[in-house]
Design a protein around this motif. Structure first.
Motif, mmCIF file in Angstrom:
data_model
loop_
_atom_site.group_PDB
_atom_site.id
_atom_site.type_symbol
_atom_site.label_atom_id
_atom_site.label_comp_id
_atom_site.label_asym_id
_atom_site.label_seq_id
_atom_site.Cartn_x
_atom_site.Cartn_y
_atom_site.Cartn_z
ATOM 1 N N TRP A 230 19.365 12.630 -29.738
ATOM 2 C CA TRP A 230 19.684 11.244 -30.049
ATOM 3 C C TRP A 230 21.181 10.992 -29.818
ATOM 4 N N LYS A 231 21.534 9.734 -29.629
ATOM 5 C CA LYS A 231 22.937 9.353 -29.601
ATOM 6 C C LYS A 231 23.550 9.572 -30.985
ATOM 7 N N TYR A 232 24.859 9.699 -31.010
ATOM 8 C CA TYR A 232 25.544 9.956 -32.282
ATOM 9 C C TYR A 232 26.838 9.173 -32.333
ATOM 10 N N ASP A 233 27.016 8.449 -33.427
ATOM 11 C CA ASP A 233 28.242 7.683 -33.648
ATOM 12 C C ASP A 233 29.245 8.580 -34.366
ATOM 13 N N GLU A 234 30.242 9.053 -33.637
ATOM 14 C CA GLU A 234 31.211 9.988 -34.210
ATOM 15 C C GLU A 234 32.044 9.342 -35.318
ATOM 16 N N GLU A 235 32.351 8.060 -35.170
ATOM 17 C CA GLU A 235 33.171 7.386 -36.168
ATOM 18 C C GLU A 235 32.428 7.237 -37.492
ATOM 19 N N LYS A 236 31.158 6.814 -37.418
ATOM 20 C CA LYS A 236 30.370 6.615 -38.632
ATOM 21 C C LYS A 236 29.635 7.880 -39.078
ATOM 22 N N LYS A 237 29.640 8.912 -38.213
ATOM 23 C CA LYS A 237 28.956 10.166 -38.502
ATOM 24 C C LYS A 237 27.469 9.934 -38.765
ATOM 25 N N GLN A 238 26.824 9.200 -37.855
ATOM 26 C CA GLN A 238 25.412 8.930 -38.040
ATOM 27 C C GLN A 238 24.663 8.978 -36.720
ATOM 28 N N VAL A 239 23.393 9.335 -36.824
ATOM 29 C CA VAL A 239 22.504 9.365 -35.672
ATOM 30 C C VAL A 239 22.091 7.947 -35.306
ATOM 31 N N ILE A 240 22.019 7.676 -34.006
ATOM 32 C CA ILE A 240 21.488 6.417 -33.495
ATOM 33 C C ILE A 240 20.196 6.764 -32.767
ATOM 34 N N TYR A 241 19.089 6.151 -33.161
ATOM 35 C CA TYR A 241 17.796 6.556 -32.625
ATOM 36 C C TYR A 241 17.535 5.977 -31.243
ATOM 37 N N GLU A 242 18.381 6.400 -30.311
ATOM 38 C CA GLU A 242 18.214 6.133 -28.889
ATOM 39 C C GLU A 242 18.528 7.429 -28.151
ATOM 40 N N ILE A 243 17.784 7.719 -27.093
ATOM 41 C CA ILE A 243 18.004 8.951 -26.341
ATOM 42 C C ILE A 243 19.390 8.918 -25.706
ATOM 43 N N ASP A 244 20.139 10.005 -25.861
ATOM 44 C CA ASP A 244 21.471 10.099 -25.280
ATOM 45 C C ASP A 244 21.358 10.606 -23.848
ATOM 46 N N ASP A 245 21.216 9.662 -22.898
ATOM 47 C CA ASP A 245 21.053 10.027 -21.492
ATOM 48 C C ASP A 245 22.320 10.639 -20.904
ATOM 49 N N ASP A 246 23.454 10.437 -21.557
ATOM 50 C CA ASP A 246 24.687 11.057 -21.073
ATOM 51 C C ASP A 246 24.671 12.571 -21.294
ATOM 52 N N VAL A 247 23.899 13.005 -22.289
ATOM 53 C CA VAL A 247 23.750 14.445 -22.532
ATOM 54 C C VAL A 247 22.645 15.011 -21.656
ATOM 55 N N TYR A 248 21.474 14.350 -21.696
ATOM 56 C CA TYR A 248 20.346 14.799 -20.873
ATOM 57 C C TYR A 248 19.311 13.687 -20.811
ATOM 58 N N HIS A 249 18.783 13.433 -19.621
ATOM 59 C CA HIS A 249 17.752 12.414 -19.448
ATOM 60 C C HIS A 249 16.396 13.094 -19.255
#
Length: 274
Positions: A230-249
């Motif tokens: 999942w995507k991750y908001d580093e500032e808020k320290k929370q998971v965002i429930y969307e696939i992080d395509d920048d890491v792996y699609h």
């Protein structure tokens, strides 16, 4: 004495939010918590549940969860628990080879079309006992439309060789012309259901964790499960429930998700094949 207040609010809630930074978190254990009075009950407080401890153990077994799973703690224990796990599909179970002398009820083949990415065909075989097996996964890039139609025909023939009576393809909606060519060549095909993305991943996660859906160890699906986050908001320290395509699609996991959700719900999008 009881003090009656006007212009007040009451919130009756089931499961709390799994994400930090939500309004739920603010009013239960965040900056606004002191402004609210809290009352808390969970399954153990339900007088209609005769043996809640055994019920909870069954929940863990049926869902493939451990006692520290955020969804279990939040949903069944009624406690605040925020999900910091980024792996989308952390648990799965495997098979060594397809069972012999099994009666197959159907085969649903998920299809994900790629342009700069890979194309993927992911068949799910459903046995008469309800167990699902992912087999004969195909993933390749730089394929022409005619190559994709040819591969669909090959997979259809393969499923027919296993004497499977019901064979369905569930395809990505990104290229209707290819799906239409498959349909014209005798492939039974539907457009995948594109809504409820989070629900589709959740259903796939549960099937893999419980062993209702088995995969090949070290195969394409196993590999993509280990890479997809999942995507991750580093500032808020929370998971965002969307696939992080920048890491792996995950092309093949998308195809698997389409097929699994179709088996679970029979939902599909409209087609205009003629």
């Amino acid at each position: 004495p009881i003090a009656y207040a006007r212009d007040s609010q009451i919130i009756l809630s089931g499961t709390g939010a799994l994400l930090l930074g939500s309004y739920w978190q603010e009013i239960t254990d965040g900056e606004l918590a002191s402004k609210w009075r809290h009352y808390h009950v969970n399954m153990k407080d339900n007088p209609t549940v005769a043996d809640p401890e055994n019920v909870l153990q069954k929940v863990l077994k049926d869902k493939g969860w451990t006692e520290d799973d955020p969804e279990y703690i939040s949903e069944y224990l009624g406690q605040n628990c925020y999900d910091s796990t980024r792996t989308v599909l952390p648990n799965r179970k495997y098979y060594d080879k397809l069972p012999e002398n099994v009666v197959w009820e159907r085969c649903v083949i998920g299809v994900d079309y790629g342009f700069s990415d890979f194309n993927s065909f992911v068949p799910i075989l459903v046995a008469n006992d309800g167990k699902r097996y992912v087999a004969n996964v195909y993933k390749a890039n730089h394929l022409a439309a005619s190559d994709l139609v040819k591969k669909a025909m090959e997979l259809k023939e393969w499923a027919e060789s296993l004497k499977i009576p019901n064979i369905m393809f569930v395809a990505d909606t990104s290229d209707q012309s290819i799906s239409q060519d498959m349909w014209r060549n005798g492939v039974k095909i539907q457009n995948c259901y594109k809504s409820d993305e989070r629900l589709q991943w959740s259903k796939l996660k549960e099937r893999l964790a419980t062993g209702d859906l088995l995969v090949e160890k070290g195969g394409v699906i196993d590999d993509e499960c280990g890479k997809t986050v999942w995507k991750y908001d580093e500032e808020k320290k929370q998971v965002i429930y969307e696939i992080d395509d920048d890491v792996y699609h995950p092309e093949s996991l998308d195809a698997l998700k389409y097929a699994n959700f179709y088996i679970d719900t029979k939902k599909a999008s409209k087609t205009n094949f003629s």
